[in-house]
Design an enzyme around this catalytic site. Structure first.
Site, PDB file in Angstrom:
ATOM      1  CB  SER A  74       4.748   8.989  13.646  1.00 10.92           C
ATOM      2  OG  SER A  74       3.933  10.136  13.674  1.00 10.92           O
ATOM      3  NE  ARG A  96     -10.082  13.827  18.301  1.00  9.42           N
ATOM      4  CZ  ARG A  96      -9.179  13.421  17.400  1.00  9.42           C
ATOM      5  NH1 ARG A  96      -9.473  12.431  16.585  1.00  9.42           N
ATOM      6  NH2 ARG A  96      -7.994  13.985  17.324  1.00  9.42           N
ATOM      7  CB  ALA A 138      -0.891  -0.039   1.227  1.00  9.89           C
ATOM      8  CE  LYS A 149       2.298   6.488  14.963  1.00  7.41           C
ATOM      9  NZ  LYS A 149       1.050   5.968  14.550  1.00  7.41           N
ATOM     10  CG  HIS A 170       3.150  10.176  18.497  1.00  8.27           C
ATOM     11  ND1 HIS A 170       2.172  10.031  17.532  1.00  8.27           N
ATOM     12  CD2 HIS A 170       3.899  11.231  18.101  1.00  8.27           C
ATOM     13  CE1 HIS A 170       2.343  10.950  16.608  1.00  8.27           C
ATOM     14  NE2 HIS A 170       3.383  11.681  16.921  1.00  8.27           N
ATOM     15  CG  ASN A 171      -1.163   8.026  17.160  1.00 13.09           C
ATOM     16  OD1 ASN A 171       0.023   8.286  16.973  1.00 13.09           O
ATOM     17  ND2 ASN A 171      -1.904   7.445  16.241  1.00 13.09           N
ATOM     18  CD  GLU A 184      -1.726  12.944  15.910  1.00 12.45           C
ATOM     19  OE1 GLU A 184      -0.638  12.337  15.830  1.00 12.45           O
ATOM     20  OE2 GLU A 184      -2.677  12.705  15.154  1.00 12.45           O
ATOM     21  CE1 TYR A 185      -6.587  10.398  18.465  1.00  8.93           C
ATOM     22  CE2 TYR A 185      -8.668  10.734  19.605  1.00  8.93           C
ATOM     23  CZ  TYR A 185      -7.924  10.089  18.641  1.00  8.93           C
ATOM     24  OH  TYR A 185      -8.511   9.123  17.870  1.00  8.93           O
ATOM     25  NE  ARG A 227      -4.338 -10.072   0.610  1.00  6.82           N
ATOM     26  CZ  ARG A 227      -5.463  -9.714   1.199  1.00  6.82           C
ATOM     27  NH1 ARG A 227      -6.006 -10.483   2.112  1.00  6.82           N
ATOM     28  NH2 ARG A 227      -6.033  -8.554   0.900  1.00  6.82           N
ATOM     29  N   GLY A 280       2.823   9.803   8.395  1.00  3.00           N
ATOM     30  CA  GLY A 280       1.959   9.586   7.237  1.00  3.00           C
ATOM     31  C   GLY A 280       2.744   9.218   5.989  1.00  3.00           C
ATOM     32  CB  VAL A 300       0.043  -6.341   6.053  1.00  3.21           C
ATOM     33  CG1 VAL A 300       1.026  -6.738   4.961  1.00  3.21           C
ATOM     34  CG2 VAL A 300       0.377  -7.060   7.350  1.00  3.21           C
TER      35      VAL A 300
HETATM   36  P1  2AM Z   1      -3.257  -6.643  -0.747  1.00  4.60           P
HETATM   37  O1  2AM Z   1      -2.611  -5.643  -1.653  1.00  4.60           O
HETATM   38  O2  2AM Z   1      -3.085  -8.047  -1.229  1.00  4.60           O
HETATM   39  O3  2AM Z   1      -4.688  -6.303  -0.432  1.00  4.60           O
HETATM   40  C1  2AM Z   1      -2.700  -2.690   3.160  1.00  4.60           C
HETATM   41  O4  2AM Z   1      -4.027  -3.078   3.080  1.00  4.60           O
HETATM   42  C2  2AM Z   1      -1.776  -3.861   2.881  1.00  4.60           C
HETATM   43  O5  2AM Z   1      -2.125  -4.955   3.730  1.00  4.60           O
HETATM   44  C3  2AM Z   1      -1.830  -4.371   1.469  1.00  4.60           C
HETATM   45  O6  2AM Z   1      -0.517  -4.701   1.091  1.00  4.60           O
HETATM   46  C4  2AM Z   1      -2.707  -5.588   1.585  1.00  4.60           C
HETATM   47  O7  2AM Z   1      -2.462  -6.582   0.620  1.00  4.60           O
HETATM   48  C5  2AM Z   1      -2.307  -6.106   2.924  1.00  4.60           C
HETATM   49  N1  2AM Z   1      -3.343  -6.959   3.531  1.00  4.60           N
HETATM   50  C6  2AM Z   1      -4.558  -6.599   3.965  1.00  4.60           C
HETATM   51  N2  2AM Z   1      -5.215  -7.641   4.500  1.00  4.60           N
HETATM   52  C7  2AM Z   1      -4.378  -8.694   4.389  1.00  4.60           C
HETATM   53  C8  2AM Z   1      -4.462 -10.062   4.773  1.00  4.60           C
HETATM   54  N3  2AM Z   1      -5.559 -10.546   5.405  1.00  4.60           N
HETATM   55  N4  2AM Z   1      -3.411 -10.864   4.510  1.00  4.60           N
HETATM   56  C9  2AM Z   1      -2.324 -10.372   3.910  1.00  4.60           C
HETATM   57  N5  2AM Z   1      -2.171  -9.092   3.521  1.00  4.60           N
HETATM   58  C10 2AM Z   1      -3.180  -8.269   3.766  1.00  4.60           C
END
Ligand code: 2AM
Length: 485
Positions: free
Chosen positions: A131, A290, A14, A186, A189-190, A193-194, A36, A133, A77
């Site tokens: 952190s 919030r 991602a 982390k 930290h968040n 931030e709030y 994946r 982004g 992931v």
């Molecule tokens: P993907 O591209 O195959 O969806 C952000 O969502 C990252 O996490 C992406 O690389 C996504 O892979 C991965 N991801 C999300 N759910 C997952 C899962 N259940 N198993 C493996 N990778 C996952």
């Protein structure tokens, strides 16, 4: 691919993962990418990573065998099952001393659990808070790695190269501590931030509704504050936000619905504070503020029937109120960070994480949302005294709160009298007043608990010795197990 050529492996393509890979590549390390959905690997190599040294793998076996030992594999992931699934997939292909880093937004108890599990498998596990982004990932994040300390010497050259740099050039990355410490820090930290965001919002509310400053006037004040003790990224962006005009020339800010969202890390910090019995009141109030904002329709109905003070406008010296609010925000920030650090102290103690407090302040000085000049003062406080109990015991912060005190109290009285809610500013002062009170009224609580529930109490001159009094002279022997309070 048969030869181990890559210095670092990253799974999860991602935007965060892609950007971190490109950042690591820019610093001269060879990265192997995997995902994946394998098609994304080729897509990445043909587009964003074109012309770089980055290589890709199409299977876990190919991925693992491309890595130099000890293998350094970062998972970026989705938090939760995806992390556990990849760990299980990787395990049969790894060898003793290989390193798995979870750079996602995992909750620290999960990181602690994975650390213990992988330690039993002789794999070095690191949970790393990231952190800053997408932009931070590409050009310099704040990195908060914690877990197995044996992994750190292998990761340090890469992590400190790619991390943001503080104004003095120091990398915003150092070893945080053991177990789940990285993700815990982390999370705090968040939470902080709030709190910082809520403090700015309360001041904006007073300026707009109490004083009647325009958004441009407020932007000028914030720009000025950004040159002093409040110098920070959040004040800087608030200055820009207040100045920003919509297509019709009106401030966009005033058109935004006042119902705040949240993704949960502030709430996690508040829950950890409650779980460990630490008075992290400002973050708690920021989360509740919030929540209150989000019941907008209910508030609109209440606004039509509930009365406030007759005088809801500030009629005093505006320049003085601006000064007072600057002091109030500064002192409240000190309290919020002091609270965050006592939470870290307590949890670190419970888990034996050996948290490195000075380094934590340093890691937050650049690359992340709460970056500010003020964190340099916190770093100095911990440099002077590594086992500083609380920031408020440091002479610099003790003096700072003393100096800020009268403006802080004036600002809070003003807001209270004109009916503007200031949950964060006021809880900070209540904490300060409670913390500096040697004898709180908890003796009354203890007497009440003993009266109705026989929960027993200690006498001032005999701590540790719990006694019960039959307060009414009636009834038999009541036991503490009969009632709970
Ligand atoms: P993907 O591209 O195959 O969806 C952000 O969502 C990252 O996490 C992406 O690389 C996504 O892979 C991965 N991801 C999300 N759910 C997952 C899962 N259940 N198993 C493996 N990778 C996952």
């Amino acid at each position: 691919m048969s030869s181990a050529v890559a210095d670092f492996g990253l799974i999860g393509l991602a935007v965060m993962g892609q950007n971190l890979i490109l950042n690591i590549n820019d610093h001269g390390f060879k990265v192997c990418a995997f995902n994946r959905t394998v098609a994304k690997v080729d897509d990445f190599l043909e587009n964003e990573a074109k012309g770089t040294e980055v290589i890709g793998a199409h299977s876990i076996i190919e991925f693992v065998s491309s890595l130099k030992r000890p293998r350094k594999i970062m998972l970026l992931v989705k938090a939760g099952a995806a992390v556990d699934d990849f760990i299980e997939t990787l395990l049969p292909h790894l060898e003793e001393g290989d390193i798995i880093i979870d750079g996602g937004n995992s909750h620290y108890p999960d990181t602690q659990r994975r650390y213990e599990y992988l330690t039993s498998k002789k794999i070095l596990f690191v949970g790393c808070g990231v952190s800053g982004g997408e932009e931070g990932a590409r050009y310099g994040p704040s990195l908060m790695p914690g877990g197995n300390p044996e992994a750190w010497p292998h990761l340090k050259p890469i992590f400190q190269a790619i991390a943001a740099k503080a104004p003095d050039g120091a990398p915003c990355c150092d070893w945080v501590g053991e177990g789940g410490a990285g993700h815990f820090v982390k999370m705090v930290h968040n939470g902080i931030e709030y709190g910082d965001m809520q403090l700015i919002s309360e001041v904006y509310h007073i300026f707009r509704n109490g004083v009647g400053f325009t958004d441009d006037e407020q932007s000028d004040i914030f720009a000025q504050w950004n040159k002093g003790v409040l110098d920070s990224f959040l004040i800087e962006i608030s200055t820009d936000i207040l100045r920003f005009k919509d297509a019709d020339g009106q401030p966009l800010l005033e058109k935004i619905r006042d119902a705040a969202g949240q993704k949960g890390t502030g709430k996690w910090t508040a829950i950890a504070a409650l779980d460990y019995g630490m008075p992290v009141t400002l973050i708690g109030e920021a989360v509740f503020a919030r929540c209150l904002s989000s019941i907008k329709d209910e508030r609109v109905r209440a606004s039509k029937i509930l009365s406030g003070p007759t005088n809801n406008k500030y009629t005093g010296d505006k320049a003085q109120l601006v000064k007072d609010l600057e002091q109030a925000m500064y002192a409240s920030k000190i309290i919020s960070y002091a609270q965050g650090f006592i939470l870290m102290r307590e949890v670190s103690h419970q888990f034996n994480w050996n948290l490195n407090y000075g380094s934590i302040a340093l890691m937050w000085r650049g690359g992340c949302i709460i970056r500010s000049a003020f964190l340099g003062d916190i770093k100095n406080a911990f440099d002077k005294n590594k086992s500083l109990e609380c920031l408020l015991f440091d002479p610099f912060f003790q003096q700072a709160t003393t100096t800020a005190q009268s403006g802080w109290r004036n600002a809070i009285s003003t807001a209270t009298l004109i009916g503007i809610p200031i949950p964060a500013l006021s809880t900070a002062l209540s904490f300060y007043d409670g913390y500096r009170t040697a004898r709180l009224p908890a003796n009354m609580l203890q007497a009440q608990r003993d009266y109705f529930g026989a929960h027993t109490y200690e006498l001032e001159d005999k701590p540790g010795n719990f006694v019960h009094t039959n307060w009414t002279g009636r009834g038999g022997n009541v036991h503490a197990s009969n009632y709970d309070a």
